[in-house]
Design a protein around this motif. Structure first.
Motif, PDB file in Angstrom:
ATOM      1  N   PRO A 149       0.828  -1.212   0.000  1.00 45.65           N
ATOM      2  CA  PRO A 149       0.000   0.000   0.000  1.00 45.65           C
ATOM      3  C   PRO A 149       0.861   1.260   0.000  1.00 45.65           C
ATOM      4  N   GLY A 150       0.314   2.351  -0.436  1.00 44.56           N
ATOM      5  CA  GLY A 150       1.054   3.603  -0.520  1.00 44.56           C
ATOM      6  C   GLY A 150       1.378   4.243   0.817  1.00 44.56           C
ATOM      7  N   HIS A 151       0.722   3.783   1.879  1.00 44.07           N
ATOM      8  CA  HIS A 151       0.950   4.328   3.220  1.00 44.07           C
ATOM      9  C   HIS A 151       0.919   3.163   4.203  1.00 44.07           C
ATOM     10  N   VAL A 152       2.021   2.961   4.887  1.00 44.78           N
ATOM     11  CA  VAL A 152       2.128   1.891   5.878  1.00 44.78           C
ATOM     12  C   VAL A 152       2.536   2.523   7.202  1.00 44.78           C
ATOM     13  N   ARG A 153       1.809   2.164   8.257  1.00 46.76           N
ATOM     14  CA  ARG A 153       2.102   2.685   9.599  1.00 46.76           C
ATOM     15  C   ARG A 153       2.377   1.512  10.528  1.00 46.76           C
ATOM     16  N   PHE A 154       3.532   1.547  11.182  1.00 43.94           N
ATOM     17  CA  PHE A 154       3.892   0.543  12.180  1.00 43.94           C
ATOM     18  C   PHE A 154       3.682   1.142  13.566  1.00 43.94           C
ATOM     19  N   LEU A 155       2.842   0.511  14.370  1.00 41.24           N
ATOM     20  CA  LEU A 155       2.618   0.936  15.745  1.00 41.24           C
ATOM     21  C   LEU A 155       3.498   0.105  16.676  1.00 41.24           C
ATOM     22  N   GLY A 156       3.964   0.716  17.751  1.00 40.03           N
ATOM     23  CA  GLY A 156       4.791   0.003  18.716  1.00 40.03           C
ATOM     24  C   GLY A 156       6.221  -0.189  18.261  1.00 40.03           C
ATOM     25  N   TRP A 157       6.712   0.710  17.430  1.00 44.48           N
ATOM     26  CA  TRP A 157       8.047   0.576  16.860  1.00 44.48           C
ATOM     27  C   TRP A 157       9.122   0.522  17.942  1.00 44.48           C
ATOM     28  N   ASP A 158       8.956   1.308  19.005  1.00 40.03           N
ATOM     29  CA  ASP A 158       9.940   1.308  20.088  1.00 40.03           C
ATOM     30  C   ASP A 158      10.033  -0.066  20.751  1.00 40.03           C
ATOM     31  N   SER A 159       8.899  -0.735  20.904  1.00 38.50           N
ATOM     32  CA  SER A 159       8.894  -2.068  21.493  1.00 38.50           C
ATOM     33  C   SER A 159       9.585  -3.077  20.572  1.00 38.50           C
ATOM     34  N   LEU A 160       9.334  -2.969  19.275  1.00 38.64           N
ATOM     35  CA  LEU A 160      10.000  -3.863  18.326  1.00 38.64           C
ATOM     36  C   LEU A 160      11.513  -3.688  18.408  1.00 38.64           C
ATOM     37  N   LEU A 161      11.968  -2.446  18.434  1.00 34.89           N
ATOM     38  CA  LEU A 161      13.412  -2.202  18.496  1.00 34.89           C
ATOM     39  C   LEU A 161      14.017  -2.688  19.811  1.00 34.89           C
ATOM     40  N   GLU A 162      13.232  -2.686  20.868  1.00 35.00           N
ATOM     41  CA  GLU A 162      13.724  -3.193  22.150  1.00 35.00           C
ATOM     42  C   GLU A 162      13.857  -4.714  22.131  1.00 35.00           C
ATOM     43  N   HIS A 163      12.874  -5.406  21.544  1.00 36.79           N
ATOM     44  CA  HIS A 163      12.849  -6.870  21.586  1.00 36.79           C
ATOM     45  C   HIS A 163      13.543  -7.540  20.399  1.00 36.79           C
ATOM     46  N   VAL A 164      13.483  -6.900  19.239  1.00 36.41           N
ATOM     47  CA  VAL A 164      14.056  -7.485  18.016  1.00 36.41           C
ATOM     48  C   VAL A 164      14.798  -6.373  17.258  1.00 36.41           C
ATOM     49  N   PRO A 165      15.866  -5.846  17.841  1.00 34.79           N
ATOM     50  CA  PRO A 165      16.522  -4.686  17.232  1.00 34.79           C
ATOM     51  C   PRO A 165      17.036  -4.936  15.820  1.00 34.79           C
ATOM     52  N   SER A 166      17.637  -6.076  15.575  1.00 36.65           N
ATOM     53  CA  SER A 166      18.170  -6.328  14.223  1.00 36.65           C
ATOM     54  C   SER A 166      17.028  -6.469  13.218  1.00 36.65           C
ATOM     55  N   GLY A 167      15.937  -7.082  13.615  1.00 37.73           N
ATOM     56  CA  GLY A 167      14.786  -7.219  12.726  1.00 37.73           C
ATOM     57  C   GLY A 167      14.157  -5.875  12.404  1.00 37.73           C
ATOM     58  N   GLY A 168      14.043  -5.013  13.399  1.00 35.27           N
ATOM     59  CA  GLY A 168      13.495  -3.678  13.161  1.00 35.27           C
ATOM     60  C   GLY A 168      14.376  -2.867  12.223  1.00 35.27           C
ATOM     61  N   ARG A 169      15.677  -2.933  12.452  1.00 33.61           N
ATOM     62  CA  ARG A 169      16.601  -2.201  11.574  1.00 33.61           C
ATOM     63  C   ARG A 169      16.542  -2.727  10.138  1.00 33.61           C
ATOM     64  N   MET A 170      16.492  -4.060   9.991  1.00 37.92           N
ATOM     65  CA  MET A 170      16.439  -4.642   8.646  1.00 37.92           C
ATOM     66  C   MET A 170      15.132  -4.302   7.944  1.00 37.92           C
ATOM     67  N   LEU A 171      14.022  -4.343   8.659  1.00 36.12           N
ATOM     68  CA  LEU A 171      12.738  -3.993   8.058  1.00 36.12           C
ATOM     69  C   LEU A 171      12.760  -2.566   7.546  1.00 36.12           C
ATOM     70  N   ARG A 172      13.253  -1.660   8.374  1.00 36.87           N
ATOM     71  CA  ARG A 172      13.319  -0.256   7.948  1.00 36.87           C
ATOM     72  C   ARG A 172      14.257  -0.090   6.754  1.00 36.87           C
ATOM     73  N   ARG A 173      15.397  -0.760   6.787  1.00 41.33           N
ATOM     74  CA  ARG A 173      16.347  -0.676   5.682  1.00 41.33           C
ATOM     75  C   ARG A 173      15.733  -1.203   4.381  1.00 41.33           C
ATOM     76  N   GLN A 174      15.047  -2.334   4.482  1.00 40.75           N
ATOM     77  CA  GLN A 174      14.414  -2.919   3.295  1.00 40.75           C
ATOM     78  C   GLN A 174      13.354  -1.974   2.717  1.00 40.75           C
ATOM     79  N   LEU A 175      12.524  -1.407   3.587  1.00 42.36           N
ATOM     80  CA  LEU A 175      11.475  -0.502   3.095  1.00 42.36           C
ATOM     81  C   LEU A 175      12.062   0.794   2.564  1.00 42.36           C
ATOM     82  N   ASP A 176      13.132   1.299   3.167  1.00 38.41           N
ATOM     83  CA  ASP A 176      13.814   2.483   2.630  1.00 38.41           C
ATOM     84  C   ASP A 176      14.381   2.184   1.243  1.00 38.41           C
ATOM     85  N   ASN A 177      15.020   1.035   1.080  1.00 40.41           N
ATOM     86  CA  ASN A 177      15.566   0.654  -0.230  1.00 40.41           C
ATOM     87  C   ASN A 177      14.457   0.499  -1.262  1.00 40.41           C
ATOM     88  N   TYR A 178      13.359  -0.121  -0.859  1.00 34.58           N
ATOM     89  CA  TYR A 178      12.220  -0.297  -1.763  1.00 34.58           C
ATOM     90  C   TYR A 178      11.686   1.064  -2.215  1.00 34.58           C
TER      91      TYR A 178
END
Length: 94
Positions: free
Chosen positions: A47-76
């Motif tokens: 979709p043209g607009h994606v919102r992730f809620l609870g991002w701080d919690s994701l980065l606390e529990h799965v920091p590498s996954g959060g960073r990779m997700l953001r990197r992948q979406l930035d590259n896309y």
């Protein structure tokens, strides 16, 4: 707009399962970052607009996954969809 609550995710496997469900990836989705890239660039329409809620919690529990997700979406966005809006909201509420 697609809103995805990542606040309760505690593992990278769980993150990939949530992404598969929310983005409607096919059943053969491999559950890794190469498979994520393949899915968003050739298998599904993001979709043209994606919102992730609870991002701080994701980065606390799965920091590498959060960073990779953001990197992948930035590259896309940089390569294919400069108009894509992705929000990373701290907490579960706006």
């Amino acid at each position: 707009m697609l809103t995805i609550d990542v606040s309760s995710v505690v593992s990278e496997d769980e993150l990939h399962g949530l992404l598969q469900r929310e983005f409607d990836f096919p059943s053969f989705y491999g559950g890794n970052w190469d498979a994520f890239w393949d899915a968003v660039t050739g298998l599904v329409e993001i979709p043209g607009h994606v919102r992730f809620l609870g991002w701080d919690s994701l980065l606390e529990h799965v920091p590498s996954g959060g960073r990779m997700l953001r990197r992948q979406l930035d590259n896309y966005r940089n390569r294919y969809r400069p108009d894509l809006l992705v929000e990373y909201v701290q907490g579960r509420h706006l």
